[in-house]
Design an enzyme around this catalytic site. Sequence first.
Site, PDB file in Angstrom:
ATOM      1  N   ARG A 131       0.849  -1.198   0.000  1.00  0.00           N
ATOM      2  CA  ARG A 131       0.000   0.000   0.000  1.00  0.00           C
ATOM      3  C   ARG A 131       0.882   1.244   0.000  1.00  0.00           C
ATOM      4  O   ARG A 131       1.802   1.353   0.806  1.00  0.00           O
ATOM      5  CB  ARG A 131      -0.919  -0.002   1.215  1.00  0.00           C
ATOM      6  CG  ARG A 131      -1.839   1.213   1.298  1.00  0.00           C
ATOM      7  CD  ARG A 131      -2.649   1.176   2.579  1.00  0.00           C
ATOM      8  NE  ARG A 131      -3.570   0.046   2.585  1.00  0.00           N
ATOM      9  CZ  ARG A 131      -3.948  -0.591   3.690  1.00  0.00           C
ATOM     10  NH1 ARG A 131      -3.461  -0.237   4.866  1.00  0.00           N
ATOM     11  NH2 ARG A 131      -4.797  -1.595   3.620  1.00  0.00           N
ATOM     12  N   ARG A 245      -4.599   1.983  17.397  1.00  0.00           N
ATOM     13  CA  ARG A 245      -5.163   1.398  16.184  1.00  0.00           C
ATOM     14  C   ARG A 245      -4.878   2.349  15.030  1.00  0.00           C
ATOM     15  O   ARG A 245      -4.245   3.388  15.184  1.00  0.00           O
ATOM     16  CB  ARG A 245      -6.681   1.182  16.316  1.00  0.00           C
ATOM     17  CG  ARG A 245      -7.104  -0.123  16.969  1.00  0.00           C
ATOM     18  CD  ARG A 245      -6.668  -1.381  16.237  1.00  0.00           C
ATOM     19  NE  ARG A 245      -7.261  -1.588  14.941  1.00  0.00           N
ATOM     20  CZ  ARG A 245      -8.392  -2.225  14.703  1.00  0.00           C
ATOM     21  NH1 ARG A 245      -9.107  -2.716  15.694  1.00  0.00           N
ATOM     22  NH2 ARG A 245      -8.832  -2.405  13.478  1.00  0.00           N
ATOM     23  N   LYS A 246      -5.411   2.008  13.854  1.00  0.00           N
ATOM     24  CA  LYS A 246      -5.225   2.884  12.694  1.00  0.00           C
ATOM     25  C   LYS A 246      -5.954   4.206  12.914  1.00  0.00           C
ATOM     26  O   LYS A 246      -6.833   4.327  13.783  1.00  0.00           O
ATOM     27  CB  LYS A 246      -5.728   2.211  11.430  1.00  0.00           C
ATOM     28  CG  LYS A 246      -7.242   2.039  11.341  1.00  0.00           C
ATOM     29  CD  LYS A 246      -7.620   1.443  10.000  1.00  0.00           C
ATOM     30  CE  LYS A 246      -9.133   1.278   9.877  1.00  0.00           C
ATOM     31  NZ  LYS A 246      -9.526   0.722   8.576  1.00  0.00           N
ATOM     32  N   GLY A 503     -16.167  -7.419   1.792  1.00  0.00           N
ATOM     33  CA  GLY A 503     -16.073  -8.854   2.002  1.00  0.00           C
ATOM     34  C   GLY A 503     -16.261  -9.321   3.419  1.00  0.00           C
ATOM     35  O   GLY A 503     -16.469 -10.513   3.657  1.00  0.00           O
ATOM     36  N   CYS A 508     -14.015  -2.406   4.591  1.00  0.00           N
ATOM     37  CA  CYS A 508     -13.145  -1.578   3.744  1.00  0.00           C
ATOM     38  C   CYS A 508     -13.925  -1.007   2.563  1.00  0.00           C
ATOM     39  O   CYS A 508     -13.560   0.036   2.021  1.00  0.00           O
ATOM     40  CB  CYS A 508     -11.958  -2.404   3.238  1.00  0.00           C
ATOM     41  SG  CYS A 508     -10.850  -2.963   4.552  1.00  0.00           S
ATOM     42  N   GLY A 509     -14.999  -1.690   2.170  1.00  0.00           N
ATOM     43  CA  GLY A 509     -15.846  -1.194   1.092  1.00  0.00           C
ATOM     44  C   GLY A 509     -16.853  -0.154   1.532  1.00  0.00           C
ATOM     45  O   GLY A 509     -17.626   0.346   0.711  1.00  0.00           O
TER      46      GLY A 509
END
Length: 568
Positions: A131, A245-246, A503, A508-509
């Site tokens: 990424r 976390r992110k 998914g 993430c979508g």
Amino acid sequence: MSSLSIRCLSLPLSSSSSNHKTRLQATTPAAAPPAAPVEVDASRLEPRVEEKDGFWVLKEKFRQGINPQEKVKIEKEPMKLFMENGIEDLAKMSMEEIDKVKSTKDDIDVRLKWLGLFHRRKHQYGRFMMRLKLPNGVTTSAQTRYLASVIRKYGKDGCADVTTRQNWQIRGVVLPDVPDILKGLAEVGLTSLQSGMDNVRNPVGNPLAGVDPDEIVDTRPYTNLLSQYITANFRGNPTVTNLPRKWNVCVVGTHDLFEHPHINDLAYMPATKDGRFGFNLLVGGFFSPKRCEEAIPLDAWVSADDVIPVCKAVLEAYRDLGTRGNRQKTRMMWLIDELGVEGFRSEVEKRMAGQTLERASSEDLVDKQWERRDYLGVHPQKQEGLSYVGLHIPVGRVQADDMDELARLADEYGSGELRLTVEQNIIIPNIENAKIDSLLKEPLLNDRFSPEPPILMKGLVACTGNQFCGQAIIETKARALKVTEEVQSQVSVTRPVRMHWTGCPNTCGQVQVADIGFMGCMARDENGKICEGADVFLGGRIGVTHIWENSTRKLSLVRTWCLLLLTF
């Protein structure tokens, strides 16, 4: 977020068209009385991390009950793989050697994410997704060609994706190639550093920045500064690499909210105060399997000059005080809940080097009644005689030849630049109007990446899915395309409908911001047997109160479910 519970009913399909208007409205913070403080024990405000040998580590006294990822960070500092060239030695080892030792196995499965490398152990053992950092989604033709050259050597295993954070991801990478790839990235002005795991993700901005006739502010200078600070100009910035976390950040430059501010941990919303330009702040937005929250006003305004100081202060407050136990409860909003907005604001202010954090301005600059524009197709720029062309990239997937051709088009017709969007599409800016007709006749635009896709394709987004991602429950990209093609052949709509596929519950979508969202899950068929399914989400939006709820359906019914919803 409010929710409307919608059940899937066995109703006859109507042939009527949907004429529902989708409007994005901005919710920016106005000046308001400070929130009542939450009672917090003083001991809770002791920083949980300390600096040792240039890196920030969790203090011994706070290591009880921490999650496995935190233990991996304590056992070995991930940033050393980059900052002390640990990747060079790791790249010389075989996968068999690596898997024999816990430390090196953790390196490739966890710590390499700090270098933007994600091992696809489940579906592509020994191969990695890489990424990139791409502030504001701006990429050059030279960068695009370089990435194409990397994935081409991996044959069928190599491809690239435009992500929902306005970014490139490349696939098929093998470990022995990584040191050379990192050097090649640096030569074309790219980095993959700090793009995964407990780090700050790609800074998002207006994809039309600098060319948009209706932009509020050019976001590129701010997103570039944020990226430079986060990575210390590609050298690595260990002060912000050990977060709980992110953490996501965006700078809003358009009334359209192309940047999706309400799902970011920190969003800069343009606002003036006493004749000065700056930003009101939203904090705490996030999606996770267990909780999804809109960002909320911090009741704070900063001048344009203080974008980095306040980002640094927010990150340090989160780094110092965030919890590190259950990974589902460690995003920044959980800390805000615990301290209260005013308590969290106070902790941010303490870390602003003696500055006072001003209260929010009521002079926000985002038009709350703005009708979101379509950037696909041909549009005039603010620069006379120039236009930009938005291209639809089906579910964001591109191959090496596609990337080379996009780079050629950017050079031949534009200024050698491409813009990526959070809807997984690409914009070519700075095209002389006299060249537009020739560009529109190019085979790539007629065969693959249309500027005028079918209306249901326009709003289609899909995550990686289980083709490559080990966490995904279902395949998404090919299925999303197939279902959409089948549905659009049977139903007519007059406006784009945003359909998102993800998914798994990590979303993430971003199904929660879609008109119709499908989240992979396991369901039961008519015989009661386990089968692949999808949770269906309805009515998600950006910038207003969300209306979304889910109903689980097996995948064989998804097409019917789409048809039913679109005929309302």
